[in-house]
Design an enzyme around this catalytic site. Structure first.
Site, PDB file in Angstrom:
ATOM      1  CG  ASP A  91      -2.699  -2.331   3.893  1.00  0.00           C
ATOM      2  OD1 ASP A  91      -2.283  -2.235   5.631  1.00  0.00           O
ATOM      3  OD2 ASP A  91      -3.027  -1.460   3.239  1.00  0.00           O
ATOM      4  CG  ASP A 117      -1.713   1.219   1.288  1.00  0.00           C
ATOM      5  OD1 ASP A 117      -2.247   1.417   0.093  1.00  0.00           O
ATOM      6  OD2 ASP A 117      -2.453   1.457   1.853  1.00  0.00           O
ATOM      7  NE  ARG A 166     -11.058   3.319   5.382  1.00  0.00           N
ATOM      8  CZ  ARG A 166     -10.393   4.134   5.925  1.00  0.00           C
ATOM      9  NH1 ARG A 166     -12.102   5.135   5.882  1.00  0.00           N
ATOM     10  NH2 ARG A 166      -9.960   4.419   6.832  1.00  0.00           N
ATOM     11  CE  LYS A 177       0.064   3.542   3.935  1.00  0.00           C
ATOM     12  NZ  LYS A 177      -0.899   3.947   4.539  1.00  0.00           N
TER      13      LYS A 177
END
Length: 498
Positions: free
Chosen positions: A285, A267, A348, A274
């Site tokens: 992740d 990720d 999500r 990030k």
């Protein structure tokens, strides 16, 4: 490491080392007279002021008259404080820091001053087995090894419960194998474990009679899993949905329990990239998916008498000219639309479609999902507890008790309409990030929109407990393997056929 159990020591065992267990301030030590006929150890207690506080150790080499070349006494702590977790930690402590000495170790396990149960002995064995794992396959210089107990080939446990312990051994070994598989998956770098490689790892479960079904990108498109696909579109690595089925119940048609795992193999954050500091940890992740795979391995190995389905969504989240953008709107498998506010709130999105698939296609008795979902959970709970969210209090209580029993603790956080409205979008049914406070709660609230109240559901946010924790008494690994023991306990004690 081989493990065996006997009720009393005989010279024919021919062991290199002995381990004794001492209850704090209790006058006697089980096995002391046999191990140290000349009473030298007692003098060592006085010199070192050793009283048996938890984790304290005292070691002896070549005691005159002793049948063992190496002897270690490990403190269990005060009688009233000794519990199952104590024994788990003691098992790891006992096999630590004895490199270069033993090939075979005898443990005098029935500590005097307390009533030692079969469960406690097996926790001790589990701690010892878990402590054996280390991830060092990429060292070319083997001198860098941090593993201090590689030479132990056999552990002989002396206990009055030997017969019962022997019956439980395969169960404990199955748990250890599952935890270690999870650790292995989480520890692997992302250039080695991409989505395709992860699928191949999962397929190995077929040797244990786990049915594995792999859905590729085209099938995911047919199903309308656009939330999951939107995360994957920036990467050259293909997305997959993998379904693992273990049908161990006498009734093969019985509704299964379902366990769902987030499997983002790396990720970067995508377009909402990030910070470079710590980004290397994002190889983990996929920790939720790793836990589900490890759990399925454990259940199949111990031939659990229950039907269980594991489902994992495998993607990589990368920035590119094909990546999703903040402001994009996608239609999930459920038909609900999602506005992408932050491409780094990708887990999500994956789980939204996987949960809906699970609910509609598998129709399980309950659903538990695990995910390294939010950094906010570390702020809320630190590294001591995973975050728990649920639409069913009975299930939540079972998970909490299972966590306490296995030392994989969870803490329940609230859900509610006040939080749900924070993810309402101006342009779609919902947005994937509230962008404000209560980050872990609003993430769970997002997931809740993809399950229904009729199906008991729990979400466990393992972002702070899955990896990067300080090494402890029974773990030598950067990856913790969190969740396998907890969920195995949940299944065995609350749902499995007796």
């Amino acid at each position: 490491m081989n493990v065996s159990f006997i009720t009393q020591y005989t010279s024919s065992i021919d062991a290199d080392a002995a381990i004794l267990l001492q209850v704090e301030k209790f006058e006697k030590t089980f096995g002391l007279e046999l191990v140290d006929p000349n009473r030298i150890i007692k003098k060592g207690y006085l010199i070192e002021n050793f009283q048996g506080s938890f984790g304290s150790q005292i070691k002896f080499l070549y005691l005159e008259g002793s049948p063992f070349a190496f002897v270690k006494v490990v403190g269990l702590g005060k009688e009233q404080s000794i519990n199952d977790e104590t024994w788990l930690k003691a098992g790891g402590l006992c096999v630590s820091e004895i490199k270069n000495y033993p090939k075979k170790v005898v443990v005098f396990a029935d500590a005097l001053g307390i009533d030692v149960s079969t469960t406690q002995i097996m926790n001790f064995v589990l701690g010892a087995l878990l402590k054996q794992y280390s991830f060092e396959c990429y060292y070319t210089d083997k001198k860098k090894s941090k593993q201090k107990n590689k030479n132990i080939l056999e552990l002989v446990i002396i206990t009055k419960n030997a017969e019962n312990c022997q019956k439980e051994l395969k169960q404990v070994q199955a748990i250890c194998e599952g935890v270690n598989l999870t650790k292995e998956l989480v520890n692997e770098p992302a250039n080695i474990l991409g989505t395709e490689e992860f699928v191949e790892k999962i397929k190995k479960l077929e040797k244990l009679n786990v049915k594995v079904q792999v859905l590729d990108k085209e099938k995911l498109k047919e199903l309308g899993m656009n939330a999951l696909l939107s995360v994957a579109q920036g990467s050259s690595r293909p997305p997959y949905l993998v379904i693992m089925q273990w049908n161990g119940s006498d009734n093969k048609e019985e509704e299964p329990l379902a366990f769902v795992g987030k499997g983002v193999v790396f990720d970067s954050g995508g377009i909402s990239i990030k910070h470079s500091s710590g980004m290397e940890d994002m190889k983990a992740d996929m920790g939720g998916a790793g836990t589900v795979v490890g759990l399925m391995h454990t259940l199949a190995t111990r031939k659990a008498k229950i039907n269980v389905t594991g489902v994992v969504g495998l993607v990589e989240n990368m920035p590119s000219c094909h990546a999703q953008r903040p402001g994009d709107i996608v239609t999930s498998m459920s038909g609900q639309t999602i506005e992408v506010i932050n491409t780094d709130a990708e887990g999500r999105m994956v789980l939204a479609d996987v949960l809906w698939y699970c609910k509609t296609k598998i129709q399980p008795k309950l659903i538990v999902d695990l995910a390294t979902l939010t950094g906010a959970i570390r702020i809320a709970l630190g590294e001591q507890h995973a975050g728990l969210f649920s639409n069913n209090e009975a299930l939540a209580k079972q998970i909490i008790k299972s966590g306490e029993a296995t030392s994989e603790k969870v803490w329940q956080l609230p859900l509610g309409l006040e939080y749900d409205k924070l993810i309402d979008s101006k342009f779609a049914d919902m947005k994937n990030s509230s962008g404000g406070s209560a980050g872990s709660i609003t993430a769970a609230q997002f997931l809740k929109r993809f399950v229904d109240e009729k199906t008991p559901w729990a979400h466990i946010d393992i972002a702070a407990v899955c990896m990067g924790n300080k090494l402890n008494e029974f773990n030598n690994s950067w990856a913790s393997g969190f969740g396998v023991r907890l969920l195995n306990y949940l299944i065995k004690n609350y749902y499995e056929q007796k």
